[in-house]
Design an enzyme around this catalytic site. Structure first.
Site, PDB file in Angstrom:
ATOM      1  N   CYS A  76     -36.794  36.185 106.664  1.00  0.00           N
ATOM      2  CA  CYS A  76     -36.663  34.863 106.060  1.00  0.00           C
ATOM      3  C   CYS A  76     -35.330  34.276 106.513  1.00  0.00           C
ATOM      4  O   CYS A  76     -34.275  34.889 106.281  1.00  0.00           O
ATOM      5  CB  CYS A  76     -36.686  35.033 104.533  1.00  0.00           C
ATOM      6  SG  CYS A  76     -36.381  33.518 103.608  1.00  0.00           S
ATOM      7  N   CYS A 186     -37.865  28.715 110.349  1.00  0.00           N
ATOM      8  CA  CYS A 186     -38.410  29.261 109.104  1.00  0.00           C
ATOM      9  C   CYS A 186     -39.589  30.138 109.509  1.00  0.00           C
ATOM     10  O   CYS A 186     -40.401  29.728 110.355  1.00  0.00           O
ATOM     11  CB  CYS A 186     -38.868  28.113 108.204  1.00  0.00           C
ATOM     12  SG  CYS A 186     -39.836  28.637 106.774  1.00  0.00           S
TER      13      CYS A 186
HETATM   14  N1  DGL Z   1     -39.890  31.920 105.358  1.00  0.00           N
HETATM   15  C1  DGL Z   1     -38.722  31.351 104.733  1.00  0.00           C
HETATM   16  C2  DGL Z   1     -37.671  31.079 105.800  1.00  0.00           C
HETATM   17  O1  DGL Z   1     -37.731  31.652 106.881  1.00  0.00           O
HETATM   18  C3  DGL Z   1     -39.174  30.210 103.908  1.00  0.00           C
HETATM   19  C4  DGL Z   1     -38.122  29.677 103.048  1.00  0.00           C
HETATM   20  C5  DGL Z   1     -38.571  29.093 101.754  1.00  0.00           C
HETATM   21  O2  DGL Z   1     -39.166  29.811 100.968  1.00  0.00           O
HETATM   22  O3  DGL Z   1     -38.242  27.943 101.520  1.00  0.00           O
HETATM   23  O4  DGL Z   1     -36.738  30.337 105.609  1.00  0.00           O
END
Ligand code: DGL
Length: 264
Positions: A76, A186
């Site tokens: 993440c 993301c």
């Molecule tokens: N997959 C997360 C990232 O890479 C998502 C972030 C979120 O939950 O806003 O930032």
């Protein structure tokens, strides 16, 4: 080989998106077992403040450590850019993080203009600022907060008119601004590549860090002599604390890959 070589690699994300990294790791390291946490109940992390992102990252990390993970991949960008420094200080286990791939984009761009689609939490973080300051300052960065994209994905609306409209509102302006590289900052966004291609055609290169994270994971396992060299078939457990249906749709479950819905 010590006992811990057989232990799994742990991964966590605010939701299902980090499976884009999990897939790359599984491909490059087929012998390694994994435990993945999809904290969908608390998604999105991107709109939360740093303290809350740190608290959630600690909760996820401690769960993975209690399950004997030998290394943790923070799958993440938002958790990495806000919490990985603290996690590395607090726990005696190797961590791999993911950040928007602006360095490769800066090397690839011919127009000196790159787009970065990421969460508010990532774009506002100190780590992102630090990395941005390290690249060639002649490169123009068009930063876009992908507000609402993670929520749509978590709700299973990957292929929906709503998604197409929202994506188009973020990305179409970039084509008029000379952008030739778009960084997906993301881990949810690689699931949007077909939809993004529909909008930008082949005029813009789409850059994400999934493969690079898998290579880095391999390198760190080797460095710490944690590679699993046994012949036992790898197993994969994916925990999700909300409706597991969409996660099962995104990955192919079988005897070795199990999706488990429970709180953690
Ligand atoms: N997959 C997360 C990232 O890479 C998502 C972030 C979120 O939950 O806003 O930032």
């Amino acid at each position: 080989m010590s006992k811990s070589n057989n232990y799994p690699i742990g991964l966590f994300d605010s939701g299902v998106g980090g499976t884009s990294i999990w897939k790359e790791i599984k491909l490059l390291l087929p012998n390694e077992s994994t435990i993945y946490l999809s904290d969908s109940k608390n998604a999105p992390y991107g709109n939360k403040n740093k303290e809350d992102i740190i608290k959630l990252s600690i909760k996820n990390t401690e769960y993975l450590i209690a399950k004997n993970c030998k290394l943790i991949v923070v799958a993440c960008n938002t958790a990495t850019t806000n919490a990985i420094k603290l996690l590395r200080e607090k726990y005696d286990i190797p961590f791999i993080g993911i950040e928007p791939a602006i360095k490769p984009a800066a090397l690839k761009t011919k127009t000196n203009t790159i787009g970065i689609l990421a969460t508010k939490g990532t774009l506002n973080s100190k780590l992102f600022e630090k990395t941005s300051n390290k690249i060639n300052q002649k490169i123009i960065r068009k930063e876009i907060i992908g507000k609402g994209l993670v929520e749509l994905i978590e709700n299973g609306k990957l292929y929906s008119d709503e998604m197409t409209q929202l994506l188009s509102s973020y990305i179409t302006p970039l084509m008029k601004q000379n952008v030739d590289c778009l960084v997906l900052g993301c881990t949810h966004y690689p699931y949007l590549i077909p939809q993004i291609r529909e909008i930008v055609g082949h005029n813009i290169q789409i850059i994400d860090s999934g493969e690079a994270v898998a290579r880095q994971t391999k390198a760190i396992l080797e460095k710490h002599q944690l590679v699993n060299t046994s012949n036992i078939e790898a197993t994969h457990q994916l925990f999700i604390n909300k409706n597991k249906k969409f996660l099962e749709f995104l990955i192919q479950t079988n005897n070795q890959i199990k999706v488990i819905e429970k709180d953690f």
